[in-house]
Write a protein that holds these residues in place. Sequence first.
Motif, PDB file in Angstrom:
ATOM      1  N   VAL A 197       0.883  -1.273  -0.112  1.00 55.76           N
ATOM      2  CA  VAL A 197       0.201  -0.017   0.014  1.00 55.76           C
ATOM      3  C   VAL A 197       0.822   1.138   0.148  1.00 55.76           C
ATOM      4  O   VAL A 197       1.744   1.225   0.919  1.00 55.76           O
ATOM      5  N   LYS A 198       0.707   2.149  -1.080  1.00 54.65           N
ATOM      6  CA  LYS A 198       1.596   3.221  -1.111  1.00 54.65           C
ATOM      7  C   LYS A 198       0.903   4.490  -0.261  1.00 54.65           C
ATOM      8  O   LYS A 198       1.670   5.254   0.284  1.00 54.65           O
ATOM      9  N   ASP A 199      -0.485   4.616  -0.527  1.00 59.58           N
ATOM     10  CA  ASP A 199      -0.811   5.857  -0.051  1.00 59.58           C
ATOM     11  C   ASP A 199      -2.298   5.642   0.345  1.00 59.58           C
ATOM     12  O   ASP A 199      -2.937   4.610  -0.055  1.00 59.58           O
ATOM     13  N   ILE A 200      -2.780   6.154   1.492  1.00 55.90           N
ATOM     14  CA  ILE A 200      -4.203   6.179   1.859  1.00 55.90           C
ATOM     15  C   ILE A 200      -4.747   7.560   1.806  1.00 55.90           C
ATOM     16  O   ILE A 200      -4.170   8.530   2.622  1.00 55.90           O
ATOM     17  N   ILE A 201      -5.553   7.883   1.112  1.00 56.46           N
ATOM     18  CA  ILE A 201      -6.240   9.444   0.867  1.00 56.46           C
ATOM     19  C   ILE A 201      -7.644   9.508   1.279  1.00 56.46           C
ATOM     20  O   ILE A 201      -8.560   8.761   0.566  1.00 56.46           O
ATOM     21  N   VAL A 202      -8.198  10.545   2.048  1.00 57.12           N
ATOM     22  CA  VAL A 202      -9.552  10.727   1.924  1.00 57.12           C
ATOM     23  C   VAL A 202      -9.799  12.144   1.689  1.00 57.12           C
ATOM     24  O   VAL A 202      -9.191  13.093   1.911  1.00 57.12           O
ATOM     25  N   ASN A 203     -10.027  12.334   0.242  1.00 54.66           N
ATOM     26  CA  ASN A 203     -10.388  13.602  -0.454  1.00 54.66           C
ATOM     27  C   ASN A 203     -11.416  14.284   0.249  1.00 54.66           C
ATOM     28  O   ASN A 203     -11.343  15.474   0.460  1.00 54.66           O
ATOM     29  N   ASP A 204     -12.642  13.749   0.458  1.00 50.82           N
ATOM     30  CA  ASP A 204     -13.886  14.474   0.954  1.00 50.82           C
ATOM     31  C   ASP A 204     -14.586  13.431   1.821  1.00 50.82           C
ATOM     32  O   ASP A 204     -15.165  12.439   1.492  1.00 50.82           O
ATOM     33  N   PRO A 205     -14.349  13.781   3.286  1.00 52.69           N
ATOM     34  CA  PRO A 205     -15.173  12.659   3.986  1.00 52.69           C
ATOM     35  C   PRO A 205     -16.568  12.731   4.076  1.00 52.69           C
ATOM     36  O   PRO A 205     -17.100  11.516   4.302  1.00 52.69           O
ATOM     37  N   LEU A 206     -16.948  13.726   3.535  1.00 50.17           N
ATOM     38  CA  LEU A 206     -18.786  13.792   3.151  1.00 50.17           C
ATOM     39  C   LEU A 206     -18.940  12.592   2.127  1.00 50.17           C
ATOM     40  O   LEU A 206     -20.172  11.958   2.013  1.00 50.17           O
ATOM     41  N   SER A 207     -18.050  12.124   1.294  1.00 50.08           N
ATOM     42  CA  SER A 207     -18.270  11.398   0.296  1.00 50.08           C
ATOM     43  C   SER A 207     -18.353   9.884   0.809  1.00 50.08           C
ATOM     44  O   SER A 207     -18.879   9.212   0.174  1.00 50.08           O
ATOM     45  N   GLY A 208     -17.878   9.654   1.929  1.00 50.88           N
ATOM     46  CA  GLY A 208     -17.781   8.417   2.732  1.00 50.88           C
ATOM     47  C   GLY A 208     -17.032   7.429   1.966  1.00 50.88           C
ATOM     48  O   GLY A 208     -17.069   6.213   2.185  1.00 50.88           O
ATOM     49  N   LEU A 209     -15.890   7.888   1.373  1.00 47.34           N
ATOM     50  CA  LEU A 209     -14.984   6.934   0.546  1.00 47.34           C
ATOM     51  C   LEU A 209     -13.515   7.332   1.034  1.00 47.34           C
ATOM     52  O   LEU A 209     -13.210   8.396   1.253  1.00 47.34           O
ATOM     53  N   ILE A 210     -12.824   6.173   0.943  1.00 47.79           N
ATOM     54  CA  ILE A 210     -11.247   6.218   1.280  1.00 47.79           C
ATOM     55  C   ILE A 210     -10.520   5.530  -0.194  1.00 47.79           C
ATOM     56  O   ILE A 210     -10.938   4.717  -0.486  1.00 47.79           O
ATOM     57  N   LEU A 211      -9.668   6.104  -0.347  1.00 52.29           N
ATOM     58  CA  LEU A 211      -8.855   5.906  -1.705  1.00 52.29           C
ATOM     59  C   LEU A 211      -7.493   5.193  -1.139  1.00 52.29           C
ATOM     60  O   LEU A 211      -6.613   5.734  -0.413  1.00 52.29           O
ATOM     61  N   ILE A 212      -7.363   3.975  -1.533  1.00 57.71           N
ATOM     62  CA  ILE A 212      -6.243   3.074  -1.302  1.00 57.71           C
ATOM     63  C   ILE A 212      -5.417   2.816  -2.518  1.00 57.71           C
ATOM     64  O   ILE A 212      -5.652   2.316  -3.597  1.00 57.71           O
ATOM     65  N   ASP A 213      -4.227   3.457  -2.336  1.00 56.63           N
ATOM     66  CA  ASP A 213      -3.204   3.248  -3.573  1.00 56.63           C
ATOM     67  C   ASP A 213      -2.451   1.970  -3.394  1.00 56.63           C
ATOM     68  O   ASP A 213      -1.366   2.105  -2.493  1.00 56.63           O
ATOM     69  N   ILE A 214      -2.456   1.104  -4.354  1.00 59.90           N
ATOM     70  CA  ILE A 214      -1.727  -0.282  -4.080  1.00 59.90           C
ATOM     71  C   ILE A 214      -0.739  -0.385  -5.274  1.00 59.90           C
ATOM     72  O   ILE A 214      -0.176  -1.360  -5.633  1.00 59.90           O
ATOM     73  N   GLY A 215      -0.285   0.748  -5.811  1.00 60.37           N
ATOM     74  CA  GLY A 215       0.519   0.699  -6.881  1.00 60.37           C
ATOM     75  C   GLY A 215       0.068   0.543  -8.227  1.00 60.37           C
ATOM     76  O   GLY A 215      -0.030   1.492  -9.235  1.00 60.37           O
ATOM     77  N   VAL A 216      -0.411  -0.600  -8.638  1.00 63.47           N
ATOM     78  CA  VAL A 216      -1.099  -0.918  -9.893  1.00 63.47           C
ATOM     79  C   VAL A 216      -2.330  -0.102 -10.172  1.00 63.47           C
ATOM     80  O   VAL A 216      -3.036  -0.468 -11.177  1.00 63.47           O
ATOM     81  N   ALA A 217      -2.839  -0.076  -9.056  1.00 66.75           N
ATOM     82  CA  ALA A 217      -4.299   0.380  -9.132  1.00 66.75           C
ATOM     83  C   ALA A 217      -4.929   1.333  -7.803  1.00 66.75           C
ATOM     84  O   ALA A 217      -4.305   1.311  -6.804  1.00 66.75           O
ATOM     85  N   TYR A 218      -5.857   1.998  -7.826  1.00 62.17           N
ATOM     86  CA  TYR A 218      -6.440   2.667  -6.927  1.00 62.17           C
ATOM     87  C   TYR A 218      -7.807   1.896  -6.592  1.00 62.17           C
ATOM     88  O   TYR A 218      -8.620   1.614  -7.210  1.00 62.17           O
ATOM     89  N   LYS A 219      -7.808   1.588  -5.015  1.00 63.18           N
ATOM     90  CA  LYS A 219      -9.244   1.162  -4.767  1.00 63.18           C
ATOM     91  C   LYS A 219     -10.100   2.006  -3.850  1.00 63.18           C
ATOM     92  O   LYS A 219      -9.534   2.803  -3.134  1.00 63.18           O
ATOM     93  N   GLN A 220     -11.346   2.341  -4.257  1.00 62.56           N
ATOM     94  CA  GLN A 220     -12.169   3.272  -3.320  1.00 62.56           C
ATOM     95  C   GLN A 220     -12.957   2.129  -2.437  1.00 62.56           C
ATOM     96  O   GLN A 220     -13.547   1.307  -2.980  1.00 62.56           O
ATOM     97  N   LEU A 221     -12.548   2.132  -1.107  1.00 61.48           N
ATOM     98  CA  LEU A 221     -13.609   1.635  -0.157  1.00 61.48           C
ATOM     99  C   LEU A 221     -14.370   2.521   0.700  1.00 61.48           C
ATOM    100  O   LEU A 221     -14.224   3.884   0.901  1.00 61.48           O
ATOM    101  N   SER A 222     -15.205   1.971   1.343  1.00 62.54           N
ATOM    102  CA  SER A 222     -16.249   2.735   2.406  1.00 62.54           C
ATOM    103  C   SER A 222     -15.570   3.039   3.445  1.00 62.54           C
ATOM    104  O   SER A 222     -14.822   2.419   4.097  1.00 62.54           O
ATOM    105  N   LEU A 223     -15.594   4.357   3.907  1.00 62.45           N
ATOM    106  CA  LEU A 223     -14.952   4.702   5.269  1.00 62.45           C
ATOM    107  C   LEU A 223     -15.517   4.039   6.568  1.00 62.45           C
ATOM    108  O   LEU A 223     -14.862   3.964   7.315  1.00 62.45           O
ATOM    109  N   SER A 224     -16.579   3.646   6.133  1.00 60.50           N
ATOM    110  CA  SER A 224     -17.363   2.664   7.265  1.00 60.50           C
ATOM    111  C   SER A 224     -16.558   1.461   7.677  1.00 60.50           C
ATOM    112  O   SER A 224     -16.630   0.978   8.825  1.00 60.50           O
ATOM    113  N   LEU A 225     -15.676   0.965   6.733  1.00 60.82           N
ATOM    114  CA  LEU A 225     -14.905  -0.201   6.963  1.00 60.82           C
ATOM    115  C   LEU A 225     -13.722  -0.073   8.057  1.00 60.82           C
ATOM    116  O   LEU A 225     -13.258  -0.737   8.706  1.00 60.82           O
TER     117      LEU A 225
END
Length: 163
Positions: free
Chosen positions: A107-135
Amino acid sequence: MAFTIIFFQPTFLLILLLVPLHVTDAYSSIQELLLNHGLPAGLFPESVKSYNLDKRGVLEVKLDSPCIAKYETRVFFETVVKANLSFGQLKGLEGLSQEELFLWLPVKDIIVNDPLSGLILIDIGVAYKQLSLSLFEDPPVCRSQGFSIKMGGRKSIGFQDQR
């Protein structure tokens, strides 16, 4: 109206400059630190032994031992995880891997651009994954199973013989 002028001794000022500033002192837990930086409290497992945030923003989190936790997929924490912490971001992560299609990717980066969106972005190098902040609301249980992620084989990643 009277003004009072206070003069500091030069040695006192020198001592103040030499004393390292630890931002960590302002927070009672890693969860509080993360929340105050716009990140969810459950990014790190409950088995965090200690953490330090230096004045440059480098966060170092120490665990008792390497372990695996589960969010949407399994995540491997090394004994020490480091990253540059800024508001809503953990950048340049070291010591954290995520399982994707039977591969462990760093995992290279973990980013929350907009907390109101309810999403967190996980950068694993080959792809970005958007997951629910509730996790990531609560710190996960992290299981140390006496293995090394680099060993390979079914037992090394948590599969045990069924009897």
